[in-house]
Design a protein around this motif. Structure first.
Motif, PDB file in Angstrom:
ATOM      1  N   GLU A 158      38.030  29.625  34.713  1.00 35.68           N
ATOM      2  CA  GLU A 158      37.273  29.995  35.923  1.00 35.68           C
ATOM      3  C   GLU A 158      36.764  31.431  35.842  1.00 35.68           C
ATOM      4  OE1 GLU A 158      35.670  29.570  39.755  1.00 35.68           O
ATOM      5  OE2 GLU A 158      36.598  28.008  38.533  1.00 35.68           O
ATOM      6  N   ILE A 159      37.621  32.356  35.479  1.00 33.93           N
ATOM      7  CA  ILE A 159      37.231  33.762  35.391  1.00 33.93           C
ATOM      8  C   ILE A 159      36.266  33.974  34.227  1.00 33.93           C
ATOM      9  CG2 ILE A 159      38.091  36.118  35.031  1.00 33.93           C
ATOM     10  CD1 ILE A 159      40.720  35.110  36.408  1.00 33.93           C
ATOM     11  N   ASP A 164      40.636  44.079  42.861  1.00 31.98           N
ATOM     12  CA  ASP A 164      41.108  43.114  43.862  1.00 31.98           C
ATOM     13  C   ASP A 164      40.052  42.855  44.930  1.00 31.98           C
ATOM     14  OD1 ASP A 164      43.431  43.185  42.423  1.00 31.98           O
ATOM     15  OD2 ASP A 164      44.667  44.039  44.007  1.00 31.98           O
ATOM     16  N   GLU A 165      39.454  43.907  45.423  1.00 33.26           N
ATOM     17  CA  GLU A 165      38.442  43.794  46.472  1.00 33.26           C
ATOM     18  C   GLU A 165      37.203  43.034  45.979  1.00 33.26           C
ATOM     19  OE1 GLU A 165      35.312  46.915  48.387  1.00 33.26           O
ATOM     20  OE2 GLU A 165      37.356  47.629  48.056  1.00 33.26           O
ATOM     21  N   THR A 166      36.826  43.251  44.738  1.00 34.84           N
ATOM     22  CA  THR A 166      35.597  42.671  44.195  1.00 34.84           C
ATOM     23  C   THR A 166      35.750  41.192  43.848  1.00 34.84           C
ATOM     24  OG1 THR A 166      34.993  44.814  43.285  1.00 34.84           O
ATOM     25  CG2 THR A 166      33.828  42.923  42.412  1.00 34.84           C
ATOM     26  N   VAL A 167      36.857  40.827  43.221  1.00 35.25           N
ATOM     27  CA  VAL A 167      37.022  39.439  42.764  1.00 35.25           C
ATOM     28  C   VAL A 167      37.617  38.532  43.826  1.00 35.25           C
ATOM     29  CG1 VAL A 167      37.194  40.094  40.349  1.00 35.25           C
ATOM     30  CG2 VAL A 167      39.281  39.825  41.691  1.00 35.25           C
ATOM     31  N   GLY A 168      38.207  39.088  44.844  1.00 35.45           N
ATOM     32  CA  GLY A 168      38.818  38.280  45.890  1.00 35.45           C
ATOM     33  C   GLY A 168      40.301  38.059  45.650  1.00 35.45           C
ATOM     34  N   GLU A 169      40.957  37.623  46.688  1.00 33.25           N
ATOM     35  CA  GLU A 169      42.419  37.490  46.675  1.00 33.25           C
ATOM     36  C   GLU A 169      42.911  36.452  45.674  1.00 33.25           C
ATOM     37  OE1 GLU A 169      45.954  36.214  49.771  1.00 33.25           O
ATOM     38  OE2 GLU A 169      44.069  36.994  50.579  1.00 33.25           O
ATOM     39  N   ASN A 170      42.228  35.299  45.583  1.00 31.48           N
ATOM     40  CA  ASN A 170      42.696  34.226  44.689  1.00 31.48           C
ATOM     41  C   ASN A 170      42.693  34.661  43.225  1.00 31.48           C
ATOM     42  OD1 ASN A 170      43.124  32.408  46.767  1.00 31.48           O
ATOM     43  ND2 ASN A 170      41.046  31.594  46.657  1.00 31.48           N
ATOM     44  N   LYS A 215      28.904  43.172  39.338  1.00 34.52           N
ATOM     45  CA  LYS A 215      29.338  43.686  40.644  1.00 34.52           C
ATOM     46  C   LYS A 215      30.120  44.993  40.482  1.00 34.52           C
ATOM     47  CE  LYS A 215      29.791  39.251  43.003  1.00 34.52           C
ATOM     48  NZ  LYS A 215      30.749  38.288  43.565  1.00 34.52           N
ATOM     49  N   LEU A 216      31.051  45.017  39.539  1.00 37.41           N
ATOM     50  CA  LEU A 216      31.863  46.220  39.339  1.00 37.41           C
ATOM     51  C   LEU A 216      31.015  47.380  38.839  1.00 37.41           C
ATOM     52  CD1 LEU A 216      35.020  44.516  37.835  1.00 37.41           C
ATOM     53  CD2 LEU A 216      34.930  45.766  39.992  1.00 37.41           C
ATOM     54  N   ASN A 217      30.130  47.128  37.898  1.00 33.20           N
ATOM     55  CA  ASN A 217      29.247  48.184  37.398  1.00 33.20           C
ATOM     56  C   ASN A 217      28.346  48.716  38.508  1.00 33.20           C
ATOM     57  OD1 ASN A 217      30.157  48.254  34.725  1.00 33.20           O
ATOM     58  ND2 ASN A 217      28.764  46.626  34.095  1.00 33.20           N
ATOM     59  N   ASP A 218      27.833  47.822  39.343  1.00 34.43           N
ATOM     60  CA  ASP A 218      26.987  48.255  40.462  1.00 34.43           C
ATOM     61  C   ASP A 218      27.758  49.137  41.439  1.00 34.43           C
ATOM     62  OD1 ASP A 218      24.850  46.872  39.374  1.00 34.43           O
ATOM     63  OD2 ASP A 218      24.962  45.198  40.800  1.00 34.43           O
TER      64      ASP A 218
END
Length: 100
Positions: A72-73, A39-45, A83-86
């Protein structure tokens, strides 16, 4: 065990990394970390549109409620995986599969 016993202080980030390297189920633990960071990484939308996140080996599988969001995703899947792997410091996600 000797790497934990030193007379010089180490940064907490380094100590946690050393500890995680020794955990027998490290990949499973990091997969759980990725799911909690979603949730934090991809954003609220995007987070509101995704559901049923799960791992199948090194693939992160997720479902979306709307085909437009699926597209979109799907277009952002490589940057999201990076981003998640980092954030967990290891290449846990090799592929993201988006289903509607």
């Amino acid at each position: 065990m000797s790497r934990y016993r030193t007379n010089t202080p180490k940064p907490l980030k380094e100590l946690v990394k050393d500890f995680l390297d020794d955990v027998p189920y490290r990949k499973r633990l990091k997969r759980g970390m990725i799911l909690s960071l979603w949730d934090e990484t991809v954003g609220e939308n995007i987070a509101q549109q995704t559901e049923n996140l799960r791992f199948e080996n090194s693939k992160l599988i997720l479902n979306v409620k709307n085909p437009a969001w699926r597209h979109e995703i799907h277009m952002k899947r490589f940057s999201i995986a990076k981003k998640l792997n980092d954030q967990v410091g290891e290449k846990i996600i090799k592929e993201i599969i988006v289903r509607s």
